[in-house]
Motif scaffolding. Structure first.
Motif, PDB file in Angstrom:
ATOM      1  N   UNK A 529     -12.077  -5.949  -2.183  1.00 14.73           N
ATOM      2  CA  UNK A 529     -11.093  -7.109  -2.013  1.00 14.73           C
ATOM      3  C   UNK A 529     -10.503  -7.184  -2.948  1.00 14.73           C
ATOM      4  N   UNK A 530     -10.566  -8.411  -4.316  1.00 13.79           N
ATOM      5  CA  UNK A 530     -10.834  -9.381  -5.113  1.00 13.79           C
ATOM      6  C   UNK A 530      -8.675  -8.916  -5.254  1.00 13.79           C
ATOM      7  N   UNK A 531      -8.504  -9.670  -5.755  1.00 13.66           N
ATOM      8  CA  UNK A 531      -6.716  -9.327  -6.034  1.00 13.66           C
ATOM      9  C   UNK A 531      -6.981  -9.367  -7.721  1.00 13.66           C
ATOM     10  N   UNK A 532      -6.180  -8.232  -8.598  1.00 10.25           N
ATOM     11  CA  UNK A 532      -5.942  -7.717  -9.781  1.00 10.25           C
ATOM     12  C   UNK A 532      -4.563  -7.531  -9.811  1.00 10.25           C
ATOM     13  N   UNK A 540       5.343 -11.472  -3.469  1.00 12.22           N
ATOM     14  CA  UNK A 540       5.740 -10.723  -2.843  1.00 12.22           C
ATOM     15  C   UNK A 540       4.492 -10.225  -3.250  1.00 12.22           C
ATOM     16  N   UNK A 541       3.871  -9.869  -4.394  1.00 13.79           N
ATOM     17  CA  UNK A 541       2.768  -9.424  -5.030  1.00 13.79           C
ATOM     18  C   UNK A 541       1.548 -10.171  -3.822  1.00 13.79           C
ATOM     19  N   UNK A 542       1.413 -10.720  -4.420  1.00 18.67           N
ATOM     20  CA  UNK A 542       0.406 -11.665  -3.816  1.00 18.67           C
ATOM     21  C   UNK A 542       0.660 -11.997  -2.332  1.00 18.67           C
ATOM     22  N   UNK A 543       1.598 -11.539  -1.655  1.00 20.44           N
ATOM     23  CA  UNK A 543       1.489 -11.905   0.001  1.00 20.44           C
ATOM     24  C   UNK A 543       1.219 -10.713   1.248  1.00 20.44           C
ATOM     25  N   UNK A 544       1.658  -9.224  -0.414  1.00 17.79           N
ATOM     26  CA  UNK A 544       1.330  -7.822   0.372  1.00 17.79           C
ATOM     27  C   UNK A 544       0.004  -8.631   0.004  1.00 17.79           C
ATOM     28  N   UNK A 545      -1.228  -8.834  -1.135  1.00 14.59           N
ATOM     29  CA  UNK A 545      -2.040  -8.608  -1.227  1.00 14.59           C
ATOM     30  C   UNK A 545      -3.025  -9.511  -0.451  1.00 14.59           C
ATOM     31  N   UNK A 546      -2.623 -10.756   0.405  1.00 20.71           N
ATOM     32  CA  UNK A 546      -3.470 -11.599   1.271  1.00 20.71           C
ATOM     33  C   UNK A 546      -3.100 -11.010   3.280  1.00 20.71           C
TER      34      UNK A 546
END
Length: 596
Positions: A529-532, A540-546
């Motif tokens: 579940x960590x960021x990659x 946008x990518x950060x928000x989608x992961x969060x």
């Protein structure tokens, strides 16, 4: 598809020979005097000879888009050391290659655009259209849409904690939009700035309604806020994409360039003797810190007085004037290498992020908004030795790892803006460099590569390593006879792909099990579940992961990767101290050719 388009090899032998005669001949009034001065120099400076080195060019590749380095440019670049009130010249060689592509846009399933990067970070924006500001704000607005959709879903699920988290993220991002728009007076900027206050109020109303258990009221406020966000996105994109072709104004020329035969990377190796002035005098290795080497590759080309130096070490003009590569590299944003401790991520337009795997490291470009992004990283095959900048990071090459008869330092990676000689405008890239000690010489190896994730949706440029570079010492006869069995010299490496792909750049749909990647490379969406990599390319990518999504998978096209090795094998002409410059030049020209 194997792409190896490149300009023809420069006819440098005559020029180099003549230049060497002038430099070396300046010490000699006659043969006897020349011998005396050479012996005197040897007594003052230990180890004055060096020989060319170059990246191994790799073997045959099948069923993958492969961009190979072109012909090698070999130069004699002798520096001098100061001793006894005089300058003593020592050997120096450089080899460099460019990596060309063909139809770079069409070799992929993901599309250009996304508008998270626009050219010319130093643009004064004199027409006050705010395009640079709006490109950043558009990225944040797209993140807002992710947060608001997550908030609506959380409200529908009656999940108080999740809804509050999504709303807090939305409010924080809205505040960031407001701050970004300060100073921009265009009509669109003014409209979005006013709307920011309205939707922030709606988000707070929704938050209060969630606390009170008034779910229908919360949903109504969020839907109204979403309409405002979507309207802002449409307005911004109409402003920065006036012709409606899906590409920001000012970017058409860059994508047209990438449609042809663009330069998408360069490699170089500078070989210098591990020299020192005797009796506690200056040592070349001590003088050439990472900061100083980075400065030789980034900044204005052929700046006034760039080749002048009264220091202990005077580097050859081609290096001091940033003329070894064909492209001009600039550090992004307001990065000052001499003030690395004080670099604020708010001052950069693009960062870099490093991720460890069970067998190596993967480095990629990143939005500064990602928590893991840094203005500069130093990595080894065991990942990230400096997750944050410290006061002396650029004063040391870090720990060295033994690789056969070589000692290989850690690698520095920094985001840059590069302008190839034939490119109409700057483009984002990642630059890397490390130092290798081999055969009593110092090899400074590195290059730059296009930051694909800043220009294409669901894409990431991956610089990878699963160990130190293999350094193969070769002789003149090895090169001439094609007798180098490089594959046998890398036995025991965890991935056989490094021998095949070497410094080739590979473009393909991401597959974590591919031989070009280190062991244990993560899935696009990590199991833990960590960021990659794909989650750090944009806000946008950060928000989608969060919000529990999968950046790189949740899109119109699958995750795309453009992979280049940080630990590509290096060939070094060894045991050639007595060889003539002409012999070294000929051998150097062969080193970066594909060898069986």
């Amino acid at each position: 598809m194997d792409n190896s388009g490149s300009p023809p090899l420069a006819k440098r032998r005559t020029v180099l020979a003549a230049g060497g005669a002038v430099v070396l001949g300046s010490l000699a009034g006659c043969t006897a005097l020349d011998g005396l001065r050479n012996r005197a120099s040897e007594e003052v400076v230990a180890n004055r000879t060096a020989s060319p080195a170059g990246f191994y060019a790799g073997g045959d590749t099948d069923r993958v888009t492969a961009y190979r380095s072109g012909p090698v440019d070999v130069r004699f670049v002798p520096p001098t050391l100061g001793a006894d009130s005089r300058r003593i010249e020592i050997d120096g060689w450089s080899t460099s290659t460019t990596t060309k592509a063909q139809d770079y846009n069409s070799s992929r399933s993901n599309k250009p655009g996304g508008s998270i990067w626009v050219p010319d970070p130093h643009d004064e924006d004199s027409d006050d259209d705010g395009i640079l500001t709006l490109a950043t704000v558009l990225d944040i607005e797209r993140a807002l849409l992710i947060y608001i959709d997550a908030g609506i879903a959380d409200v529908d699920d009656r999940s108080t904690d999740d809804a509050k988290a999504s709303l807090d993220a939305f409010i924080n991002a809205t505040t960031e939009v407001r701050a970004e728009l300060e100073g921009c007076s265009s009509e669109t900027c003014t409209s979005v700035r006013e709307n920011a206050d309205s939707r922030k109020g709606l988000a707070r109303d929704a938050s209060d309604a969630v606390d009170a258990g008034e779910w229908d009221s919360a949903r109504k406020s969020l839907q109204q806020a979403r309409r405002i966000v979507q309207g802002d996105i449409d307005d911004i994109f109409r402003d920065i994409d006036s012709d409606g072709d899906g590409i920001s104004d000012g970017m058409e020329s860059l994508y047209d360039y990438l449609d042809g035969e663009p330069t998408i990377g360069e490699h170089s190796v500078v070989s210098l003797p591990d020299a020192r002035v005797r009796v506690d005098g200056p040592a070349l290795a001590d003088e050439l810190t990472p900061e100083r080497v980075l400065e030789y590759f980034t900044g204005e080309r052929n700046a006034e007085s760039c080749g002048e130096s009264d220091g202990a070490v005077a580097i050859h003009r081609d290096l001091a004037c940033r003329d070894l590569l064909t492209s001009t590299l600039e550090l992004g944003g307001d990065i000052d290498l001499s003030q690395s401790r004080g670099i604020d991520k708010k001052d950069i337009r693009r960062g870099v992020a490093a991720f460890g795997t069970s067998g190596g490291v993967v480095v990629t470009g990143a939005t500064p908004a990602a928590e893991v992004a840094e203005p500069l990283v130093r990595v080894s095959s065991q990942c990230c030795t400096t997750p944050t900048l410290c006061c002396d990071i650029l004063e040391s090459w870090g720990e060295e790892t033994t690789s056969g008869e070589a000692a290989v330092s850690e690698t520095f990676v920094v985001p840059v803006v590069t302008t190839p000689a034939d490119c109409p405008c700057p483009m984002p890239a990642l630059f890397h460099v490390r130092r290798i000690r081999h055969d009593d010489q110092l090899l400074y190896v590195g290059g730059w590569h296009l930051d694909d994730g800043a220009l294409y949706e669901n894409s990431a440029a991956l610089l990878v390593a699963d160990g130190p570079n293999v350094v193969a010492g070769v002789t003149r006869s090895d090169v001439e006879d094609g007798g180098i069995d490089l594959r046998s010299r890398v036995e025991g490496r965890k991935k056989p792909g490094r021998t095949t792909y070497a410094n080739i750049t590979l473009a393909r749909e991401y597959d974590p099990n591919h031989d070009s990647l280190p062991s244990g490379a993560h899935q696009v969406c990590r199991d833990d579940g960590e960021l990659y990599c794909w989650g750090v390319q944009s806000r946008e990518g950060v928000a989608r992961h969060e919000t529990g999504g999968c950046p790189g998978r949740d899109g119109d096209a699958p995750a795309w990767s453009v992979v280049t090795a940080l630990d590509a094998p290096v060939l070094h002409l060894a045991g050639a101290a007595d060889a003539s410059n002409d012999v070294k030049f000929k051998a150097g020209a062969e080193l970066s050719k594909a060898v069986n």
